[in-house]
Design an enzyme around this catalytic site. Structure first.
Site, PDB file in Angstrom:
ATOM      1  N   ASP A  35      28.699  37.252   7.512  1.00 20.87           N
ATOM      2  CA  ASP A  35      28.493  37.586   6.106  1.00 20.87           C
ATOM      3  C   ASP A  35      29.450  36.727   5.284  1.00 20.87           C
ATOM      4  O   ASP A  35      30.668  36.927   5.324  1.00 20.87           O
ATOM      5  CB  ASP A  35      28.775  39.078   5.879  1.00 20.87           C
ATOM      6  N   VAL A  36      28.899  35.757   4.553  1.00 23.48           N
ATOM      7  CA  VAL A  36      29.711  34.799   3.802  1.00 23.48           C
ATOM      8  C   VAL A  36      29.751  35.223   2.340  1.00 23.48           C
ATOM      9  O   VAL A  36      28.748  35.163   1.632  1.00 23.48           O
ATOM     10  CB  VAL A  36      29.139  33.373   3.913  1.00 23.48           C
ATOM     11  N   THR A  67      34.158  40.473  -4.476  1.00 22.32           N
ATOM     12  CA  THR A  67      34.559  39.628  -5.595  1.00 22.32           C
ATOM     13  C   THR A  67      33.960  40.168  -6.886  1.00 22.32           C
ATOM     14  O   THR A  67      34.629  40.254  -7.920  1.00 22.32           O
ATOM     15  CB  THR A  67      34.105  38.180  -5.359  1.00 22.32           C
ATOM     16  N   ASP A  70      23.090  39.136   0.604  1.00 21.09           N
ATOM     17  CA  ASP A  70      23.933  40.264   1.033  1.00 21.09           C
ATOM     18  C   ASP A  70      23.442  41.576   0.450  1.00 21.09           C
ATOM     19  O   ASP A  70      23.507  42.630   1.100  1.00 21.09           O
ATOM     20  CB  ASP A  70      25.390  40.017   0.644  1.00 21.09           C
ATOM     21  N   ARG A  71      22.901  41.544  -0.768  1.00 21.94           N
ATOM     22  CA  ARG A  71      22.427  42.771  -1.413  1.00 21.94           C
ATOM     23  C   ARG A  71      21.166  43.291  -0.718  1.00 21.94           C
ATOM     24  O   ARG A  71      21.003  44.504  -0.534  1.00 21.94           O
ATOM     25  CB  ARG A  71      22.180  42.527  -2.895  1.00 21.94           C
ATOM     26  N   ASP A  86      29.047  47.889  -3.534  1.00 22.65           N
ATOM     27  CA  ASP A  86      29.739  46.885  -2.726  1.00 22.65           C
ATOM     28  C   ASP A  86      30.941  46.363  -3.506  1.00 22.65           C
ATOM     29  O   ASP A  86      30.803  45.666  -4.509  1.00 22.65           O
ATOM     30  CB  ASP A  86      28.782  45.735  -2.387  1.00 22.65           C
ATOM     31  N   ASN A  92      35.723  36.489   1.141  1.00 21.86           N
ATOM     32  CA  ASN A  92      35.902  36.592   2.590  1.00 21.86           C
ATOM     33  C   ASN A  92      34.629  36.243   3.347  1.00 21.86           C
ATOM     34  O   ASN A  92      33.518  36.387   2.835  1.00 21.86           O
ATOM     35  CB  ASN A  92      36.321  38.014   2.987  1.00 21.86           C
ATOM     36  N   VAL A 152      33.033  37.621   6.801  1.00 23.67           N
ATOM     37  CA  VAL A 152      33.165  38.681   7.800  1.00 23.67           C
ATOM     38  C   VAL A 152      32.242  38.347   8.969  1.00 23.67           C
ATOM     39  O   VAL A 152      31.060  38.047   8.771  1.00 23.67           O
ATOM     40  CB  VAL A 152      32.811  40.057   7.214  1.00 23.67           C
TER      41      VAL A 152
END
Length: 254
Positions: free
Chosen positions: A6-7, A132, A109-110, A129, A11, A13
């Site tokens: 997960d970019v 950032t 990611d969402r 979430d 971060n 992960v």
């Protein structure tokens, strides 16, 4: 084994799965200056530390919101890993209808978070979430991605306050004992922490009202552990929700 990556803007992960079980995970800084070789060396060191070689990894699934890092990591994975690579994007089967004006605008990611929360907790659901940016995503009772909201993350807001106000110092992000601070640091901590708590509760309340009045609320992201325990409307904290979503999406495309 399956490697899930997960970019994010702050971060990266990384998790290693054996079947459905997460064996280990790591959190790296998102460094746009690092080369593919440098990231490859880091991954080799991490897997070796776990007693694994790269040959143990048979597939990689990745979601990224940082295009430059997507390119760097894709190059590294193709050069150094002899395995399947699935990058979440248009055309990837997620099993989740996206009710958005332009589905291509929704961050990978969402969508992955939406898939995970519906699979693990059901719907209707809201994912908060804390990264950032602080993102809020709504999932219907039938598993549709409905849309959401995006707000500046707590780190961005704190940095902006320090940068733009000449006499205000950087402060540690901790919960102060009271809202009425007795010194500058305590006042800033109260404004930051309780301000974000109020923001989350306000947005979630309004989203629930638009969704019919109920939804399970799941918090994730690097800062979830800091804010979520203070927010009354959050039902679950799942800091590795995105990795679970990546695993689920990979399985749906296998």
């Amino acid at each position: 084994m399956l490697m899930a990556i997960d970019v994010g803007n702050t971060n990266i992960v990384i998790g290693l799965y054996k079947g459905k079980e997460l064996q280990c995970h790591w959190r790296l800084a998102s460094d746009r200056q690092k080369t593919a070789d440098e990231y490859g060396l880091i991954l080799r060191q991490l897997t070796n530390y776990q007693g694994l070689g790269l040959e143990a990894i048979k597939a990689v699934v990745m979601a990224s919101v940082v295009p430059t890092l997507t390119q760097t990591l894709t190059m590294m994975l193709k050069d150094q890993f002899n395995c399947q690579l699935l990058v979440i994007g248009p055309g990837v089967k997620t099993g989740m209808p996206i009710r958005f004006d332009n589905p291509r605008e929704v961050g990978a990611d969402r969508i992955v978070n939406g898939v995970a929360v519906y699979e693990l907790y059901g719907g209707p659901a809201i994912v908060v979430d804390f990264g950032t940016a602080t993102t809020f995503d709504a999932i219907s009772a039938s598993g549709e991605y409905l849309g959401g909201a995006i707000a500046p993350g707590i780190g961005i807001a704190t940095d902006a306050l320090f940068a733009r106000a000449a006499k205000l110092p950087r402060v540690e992000l901790i919960r102060p004992p009271r809202v009425i601070g007795k010194n500058t640091v305590a006042c800033m901590q109260a404004g930051i922490m309780y301000g974000f708590i109020g923001q989350v509760e306000g947005i979630v309340s309004r989203m629930k009202a638009e969704m019919g009045g109920r939804a399970v609320v799941v918090a994730t992201g690097g800062l979830a552990g800091l804010i979520a325990p203070e927010v009354s409307c959050i039902d679950k904290v799942d800091p590795l929700l995105t990795l679970e979503g990546l695993r689920i999406v990979y399985e749906r495309n296998s």
